[in-house]
Design a protein around this motif. Sequence first.
Motif, PDB file in Angstrom:
ATOM      1  N   ALA A  33      11.896 -58.722 -63.394  1.00 16.17           N
ATOM      2  CA  ALA A  33      11.036 -57.582 -63.737  1.00 16.17           C
ATOM      3  C   ALA A  33      11.688 -56.726 -64.815  1.00 16.17           C
ATOM      4  CB  ALA A  33      10.735 -56.750 -62.485  1.00 16.17           C
ATOM      5  N   LEU A  34      12.982 -56.455 -64.664  1.00 19.83           N
ATOM      6  CA  LEU A  34      13.706 -55.664 -65.657  1.00 19.83           C
ATOM      7  C   LEU A  34      13.762 -56.380 -67.006  1.00 19.83           C
ATOM      8  CD1 LEU A  34      16.647 -54.442 -63.399  1.00 19.83           C
ATOM      9  CD2 LEU A  34      15.023 -52.940 -64.560  1.00 19.83           C
ATOM     10  N   GLU A  35      14.051 -57.672 -66.976  1.00 18.65           N
ATOM     11  CA  GLU A  35      14.138 -58.426 -68.231  1.00 18.65           C
ATOM     12  C   GLU A  35      12.778 -58.525 -68.912  1.00 18.65           C
ATOM     13  OE1 GLU A  35      16.196 -62.130 -67.872  1.00 18.65           O
ATOM     14  OE2 GLU A  35      17.848 -61.272 -66.724  1.00 18.65           O
ATOM     15  N   LEU A  36      11.728 -58.711 -68.127  1.00 21.03           N
ATOM     16  CA  LEU A  36      10.372 -58.793 -68.690  1.00 21.03           C
ATOM     17  C   LEU A  36       9.964 -57.461 -69.316  1.00 21.03           C
ATOM     18  CD1 LEU A  36       8.717 -60.821 -65.810  1.00 21.03           C
ATOM     19  CD2 LEU A  36       8.967 -61.614 -68.177  1.00 21.03           C
ATOM     20  N   ALA A  37      10.309 -56.359 -68.641  1.00 18.80           N
ATOM     21  CA  ALA A  37       9.978 -55.039 -69.187  1.00 18.80           C
ATOM     22  C   ALA A  37      10.702 -54.802 -70.502  1.00 18.80           C
ATOM     23  CB  ALA A  37      10.334 -53.954 -68.173  1.00 18.80           C
ATOM     24  N   LEU A  38      11.976 -55.156 -70.551  1.00 20.78           N
ATOM     25  CA  LEU A  38      12.733 -55.008 -71.800  1.00 20.78           C
ATOM     26  C   LEU A  38      12.163 -55.906 -72.895  1.00 20.78           C
ATOM     27  CD1 LEU A  38      16.313 -54.941 -70.219  1.00 20.78           C
ATOM     28  CD2 LEU A  38      15.241 -53.043 -71.440  1.00 20.78           C
ATOM     29  N   ASP A  76      21.573 -55.850 -81.071  1.00 23.18           N
ATOM     30  CA  ASP A  76      21.816 -54.592 -81.791  1.00 23.18           C
ATOM     31  C   ASP A  76      21.103 -53.391 -81.177  1.00 23.18           C
ATOM     32  OD1 ASP A  76      23.492 -55.840 -83.637  1.00 23.18           O
ATOM     33  OD2 ASP A  76      21.805 -56.334 -84.960  1.00 23.18           O
ATOM     34  N   ASP A  77      20.245 -53.613 -80.190  1.00 27.43           N
ATOM     35  CA  ASP A  77      19.614 -52.480 -79.499  1.00 27.43           C
ATOM     36  C   ASP A  77      20.538 -51.944 -78.417  1.00 27.43           C
ATOM     37  OD1 ASP A  77      17.268 -52.626 -80.980  1.00 27.43           O
ATOM     38  OD2 ASP A  77      16.342 -54.055 -79.596  1.00 27.43           O
ATOM     39  N   GLU A  78      20.452 -50.658 -78.166  1.00 26.89           N
ATOM     40  CA  GLU A  78      21.224 -50.021 -77.096  1.00 26.89           C
ATOM     41  C   GLU A  78      20.271 -49.431 -76.060  1.00 26.89           C
ATOM     42  OE1 GLU A  78      25.122 -48.645 -79.763  1.00 26.89           O
ATOM     43  OE2 GLU A  78      23.721 -47.135 -79.006  1.00 26.89           O
ATOM     44  N   VAL A 115      22.227 -53.553 -65.305  1.00 27.53           N
ATOM     45  CA  VAL A 115      22.930 -53.784 -66.573  1.00 27.53           C
ATOM     46  C   VAL A 115      22.834 -55.247 -66.987  1.00 27.53           C
ATOM     47  CG1 VAL A 115      25.221 -53.778 -67.648  1.00 27.53           C
ATOM     48  CG2 VAL A 115      24.457 -51.807 -66.305  1.00 27.53           C
ATOM     49  N   GLU A 116      22.852 -56.133 -66.022  1.00 26.84           N
ATOM     50  CA  GLU A 116      22.744 -57.566 -66.308  1.00 26.84           C
ATOM     51  C   GLU A 116      21.481 -57.879 -67.115  1.00 26.84           C
ATOM     52  OE1 GLU A 116      23.198 -61.600 -63.622  1.00 26.84           O
ATOM     53  OE2 GLU A 116      21.999 -59.934 -62.829  1.00 26.84           O
ATOM     54  N   ALA A 117      20.376 -57.228 -66.769  1.00 28.13           N
ATOM     55  CA  ALA A 117      19.117 -57.460 -67.480  1.00 28.13           C
ATOM     56  C   ALA A 117      19.224 -57.064 -68.943  1.00 28.13           C
ATOM     57  CB  ALA A 117      17.987 -56.690 -66.805  1.00 28.13           C
ATOM     58  N   VAL A 118      19.911 -55.970 -69.207  1.00 29.92           N
ATOM     59  CA  VAL A 118      20.113 -55.514 -70.593  1.00 29.92           C
ATOM     60  C   VAL A 118      20.937 -56.532 -71.358  1.00 29.92           C
ATOM     61  CG1 VAL A 118      21.104 -53.704 -72.053  1.00 29.92           C
ATOM     62  CG2 VAL A 118      19.927 -53.092 -69.924  1.00 29.92           C
ATOM     63  N   VAL A 119      22.024 -56.997 -70.753  1.00 29.53           N
ATOM     64  CA  VAL A 119      22.908 -57.965 -71.397  1.00 29.53           C
ATOM     65  C   VAL A 119      22.168 -59.280 -71.640  1.00 29.53           C
ATOM     66  CG1 VAL A 119      25.035 -59.313 -71.120  1.00 29.53           C
ATOM     67  CG2 VAL A 119      24.979 -56.909 -70.437  1.00 29.53           C
ATOM     68  N   ASN A 120      21.349 -59.697 -70.675  1.00 26.48           N
ATOM     69  CA  ASN A 120      20.613 -60.951 -70.825  1.00 26.48           C
ATOM     70  C   ASN A 120      19.584 -60.895 -71.947  1.00 26.48           C
ATOM     71  OD1 ASN A 120      22.045 -62.207 -68.811  1.00 26.48           O
ATOM     72  ND2 ASN A 120      20.485 -61.930 -67.236  1.00 26.48           N
ATOM     73  N   GLN A 121      19.208 -59.673 -72.346  1.00 28.77           N
ATOM     74  CA  GLN A 121      18.309 -59.513 -73.495  1.00 28.77           C
ATOM     75  C   GLN A 121      19.105 -59.361 -74.800  1.00 28.77           C
ATOM     76  OE1 GLN A 121      15.239 -60.595 -71.919  1.00 28.77           O
ATOM     77  NE2 GLN A 121      14.678 -59.473 -73.782  1.00 28.77           N
ATOM     78  N   GLY A 166      15.910 -47.351 -75.665  1.00 25.59           N
ATOM     79  CA  GLY A 166      15.267 -46.919 -74.434  1.00 25.59           C
ATOM     80  C   GLY A 166      16.249 -46.470 -73.373  1.00 25.59           C
ATOM     81  N   ILE A 167      15.689 -46.026 -72.261  1.00 22.47           N
ATOM     82  CA  ILE A 167      16.447 -45.518 -71.112  1.00 22.47           C
ATOM     83  C   ILE A 167      15.957 -46.233 -69.861  1.00 22.47           C
ATOM     84  CG2 ILE A 167      16.976 -43.476 -69.707  1.00 22.47           C
ATOM     85  CD1 ILE A 167      16.182 -41.781 -72.211  1.00 22.47           C
ATOM     86  N   ILE A 168      16.888 -46.685 -69.045  1.00 21.52           N
ATOM     87  CA  ILE A 168      16.530 -47.193 -67.718  1.00 21.52           C
ATOM     88  C   ILE A 168      16.989 -46.169 -66.694  1.00 21.52           C
ATOM     89  CG2 ILE A 168      16.833 -48.980 -65.983  1.00 21.52           C
ATOM     90  CD1 ILE A 168      17.274 -50.996 -68.178  1.00 21.52           C
ATOM     91  N   ALA A 169      16.034 -45.516 -66.052  1.00 21.83           N
ATOM     92  CA  ALA A 169      16.319 -44.524 -65.009  1.00 21.83           C
ATOM     93  C   ALA A 169      16.284 -45.225 -63.655  1.00 21.83           C
ATOM     94  CB  ALA A 169      15.287 -43.406 -65.058  1.00 21.83           C
TER      95      ALA A 169
END
Length: 388
Positions: A73-78, A86-88, A100-106, A137-140
Motif C-alpha cells: 500500500a505504501l509503495e503503491l501510494a508513492l 533523487d526524491d526525498e 522507510v522500506e517502502a521509500v527505499v524500494n521506490q 512528500g511527507i509520510i505521517a
Amino acid sequence: MKSSPSYSKIALVNLRAQYSTIKHEIDEAIANIVSSSQFIQGNEVLKFEESFASFCSSSIQAYCASCANGTDALELALAAFDVGQDDEIITVSHSFFATVEAVVNQRATPVLIDINPKTMLMDESKIEEKITSKTKGIIAVQLYGQTCNMEEINRIAKKHNLFVIEDAAQAHGASWNGQRVGTLGDLACFSFFPGKNFGCYGDGGAVVGRDADLIKKVKQISCHGREKGEKYVHSSFGRNSRLDSLQAAILNVKLKYLDQWTQQRREIANYYLEHLKDLPIILPYIDPQSESAWHLFVIRTPESSMRETLFNDLKSKGIGVGLHYPIPIHKQPAFLNLYSQPQLSLPHTESTAQSLISLPMYPELEKKQLEFIVGQLHECCKAYQQEI
C-alpha cells in the motif's frame, strides 16, 4: 468488558477469542468463496473497497484500492505520486520498518525527523528544516492508533507543494477533529495484517483517498498497469498486488463490528488510564483533537532498566507484553549500511525506543484479566522501587 473468573495466560493479542465471537459468519463467508471459486478480485473485493471507503469517509467522499499488504500500500501510494530516484520523503524513525522500506524500494531517500516526546508521533515542528528542493512528500505515521497533528502537517505540505501520505496501518477508525483517518492526507495506507485492530486471516492492505483519479492510478499500478475492463491491455508497467477474495470476504464480515470493537478498546484504554495513573510510569497522551483507535496501549518507564525489569516480571506472570519498537529504523543495520551520511541523532526517538512496553489490548479482554494485569503492574512497580 465481560467478567470471567477463569484464565491461565493473557495474550498480547488474542485472535482466537475474536474469531469465536463471529465464527459462524466467518466460516460461511469462506465457504461461499470456495464454492464460487472466485478467488481473485470479484464481488467480495469490490464490496469491501466500497464499504471501507465509506467507513473512512466521514463527511468527505473517499475511494479505496485494495492490495496485497500494508507495505505494498505504501509503495503503491508513492508510485502514484511518481516518486523515484533523487526524491526525498520526510517521515519518522519510530515506526515499523516498512514505512522507510517502502521509500527505499521506490529508489527515493527517506529523511527522518524526531518525534514529539509527549505523543510519540511525528514532531511537525521539525519538518520545515528538512525540506529541500528534492523533497516531494511527507509520510505521517498514525502510530498505536493515534493521529498526528494533521492540520499542521497539511499546512506545511500545502505551503511547500508536497503530498501527504498517512501510514495508517495501526489506525483504522481513529480520527482528528472528527474526521477519520483515511481522508486526512492525500492518500492513506492501511494494513490488514491479522494482528492489527482490523485484520484479515492472512496479508491484506488498501490505499484510501479523496481523489478518484489517484485511486484509479493505484489500482492500475497494482494490477500490472492494466486498463480497467481490458484484460490484456496494459497502459503502464505496474506490479501484482491484489487483495484475494477470501481475505475480502473475511474483512467484509469484520467491518460490521469494527466500530463496536473500537469502542471496547477505548473502554479498556480508559480502564488502564484510570487504574495506572498513580504508578511511576508514563501513560499514553492523546491530543484533545484526536480520538485514538487504541491499536496498542503503550506505557513508558523513566529509565531502560525499569523497562527490562517490568517486562520480564510481567511475562513471568503470564501476561503477554510487547516491545514496539525497540530498535529505531535509523539504527537498523539495513539503514546504516545503505546511507553513508553521518549517523542521525534523534534523541526523543532513541529514548522512547528504550522505554516502551505494550500491554495486552484487544476487545475481548475480560474485566478479571484487566484487574489482574493492573494488579501485577502495581506489584512489579512497587518491587522495583524497593530494590533501588
